[in-house]
Design a protein around this motif. Structure first.
Motif: not given
Length: 387
Positions: A171-173, A132-144, A223-233
């Motif tokens: 190379c890939r996951v 739902v909010a991958g970019r916002l959540a990852m940015d928030l985690a980094r900032d806090r 899970e594919l979408i989650e992995a993109c945000w979680l591992f910056d892929l």
């Protein structure tokens, strides 16, 4: 943290992940302590868990269910929280070190968000937060200064395998999928699929919503979408393969051609424990491989005509913005429609695609806007189900 002990709040404690997490916590009393439990409406089981774990607080999302339960057996040291804001304050408190986010669906977003805002370590089983909010959540985690550790078996496997090399060398996951109960079904058979058939997962014991997602392979799509945000892929770096035995939980391929995999029997207690005790590995309570027996590992490509959710997820991952929130909400509503007998199994993914395609896409939404679109997508799916 307390001296040598991580204090854990388990959100979604009466679900399969939550129950397994409490087993892990109970097995390691010198390293882990449960300080909070939250559930949606299973009050009797929650009270039983509180008697065993003796947390500082419990929370029930369903106010009516909470009021109707007597709570006579609740430990004297355990207080009952009321209201979503009380739960958000509780996970942000100084006496919580790790928040295990295992509330199914977008309902888990607010509490996970609160934990990230407070800079907590979040053991994330609620993939919808990043869908739902991958970019916002990852940015928030980094900032806090918050830490997100994966609990899903696939993402835990990727996280573990990635430690075999540098980030720049990946190379890939390869995400593995069991294929669910309909791996070899024809289109005609899928059109007649019943709820009972869809619920008969060959390996995992999960809740109703996630089990249906496994049958449609929407679970793997999310899970594919989650992995993109979680591992910056990029989504192009993620392959999905069907692995019926569910022993290889995922793999990472490095630029030299080496493929590192994480193997174990299908038991969620292993990735849960790894997230709660990271970076340490402790003797586990999960099942282990029996190497005295013959094992077979099969891999095959996903039939995207049978399972169109994977291609839809790739499109959503490429777009980002509001697309993930709309897909997730539409899917939750579609699964509910199938479970209630109002939507055919083969209509789940096409209806989700239709709603994603017709929504007003925004590339940089706020959290409030994502929540608005979540509500909109559910209403649109309700109209689809009614027709």
């Amino acid at each position: 943290m307390a001296e040598g002990i991580s204090r854990v709040a388990v959100l979604g404690s009466t679900g399969s992940i939550g129950r397994s997490a409490l087993e892990v916590i109970a097995a390691h009393p010198t390293r882990l302590r449960c300080v909070g439990l939250a559930a949606r409406c299973s009050t009797a089981e929650l009270e039983s868990q509180a008697k065993q774990a003796k947390p500082q607080w419990i929370f029930v999302a369903d106010d009516q269910a909470a009021r109707q339960h007597s709570w006579a057996g609740l430990p004297t040291e355990t207080r009952q929280l009321a209201g979503d804001e009380a739960l958000e304050r509780a996970v942000q408190a100084n006496d919580v070190d790790i928040v295990l986010s295992a509330i199914v669906g977008s309902a888990g977003l607010r509490s996970t968000w609160a934990a990230l805002e407070a800079g907590k370590t979040v053991a994330l089983a609620n993939k919808e937060t990043l869908v739902v909010a991958g970019r916002l959540a990852m940015d928030l985690a980094r900032d806090r200064g918050a830490t997100i550790l994966p609990v899903d078996s696939e993402h835990s496997a990727i996280f573990q395998a990635m430690q075999a090399g540098r980030r720049s060398e990946i190379c890939r996951v390869i995400l593995t999928a069991s294929g669910g109960p309909f791996r070899n079904h024809s289109r005609e058979q899928l059109e007649q699929a019943t709820v009972a058939e869809a619920m008969a997962h060959p390996h995992w014991s999960m809740g109703r919503k996630i089990t249906i997602d496994s049958a449609t392979m929407m679970n793997k799509a999310l899970e594919l979408i989650e992995a993109c945000w979680l591992f910056d892929l990029d989504e192009a770096q993620i392959e999905v393969v069907v692995h019926p035995q569910s022993i290889v939980h995922s793999m990472v391929e490095f630029v030299d051609g080496s493929v590192v995999a994480q193997l174990s029997p299908p038991d969620m207690k292993l990735p849960i424990q790894y997230a709660l005790t990271y970076p340490d590995r402790l003797p586990g309570v999960a099942a282990t491989m029996d190497w005295s027996q013959r094992h077979r590992l099969d891999f095959e490509p996903v039939n995207v005509e049978r399972f169109p959710a994977i291609d839809l997820a790739r499109e959503v991952a490429r777009r980002g913005g509001t697309a993930g929130a709309v897909l997730n909400a539409a899917n939750e509503a579609a699964v509910a429609g199938f479970l209630s007998g109002e939507l055919r199994f083969t209509d789940i993914v096409p209806s989700c695609r239709a709603i994603v395609e017709q929504h007003h896409f925004e590339p940089s939404p706020s959290l409030d806007r994502l929540i608005e679109l979540d509500r909109w997508a559910r209403k649109e799916m309700a109209r689809w189900v009614c027709t």
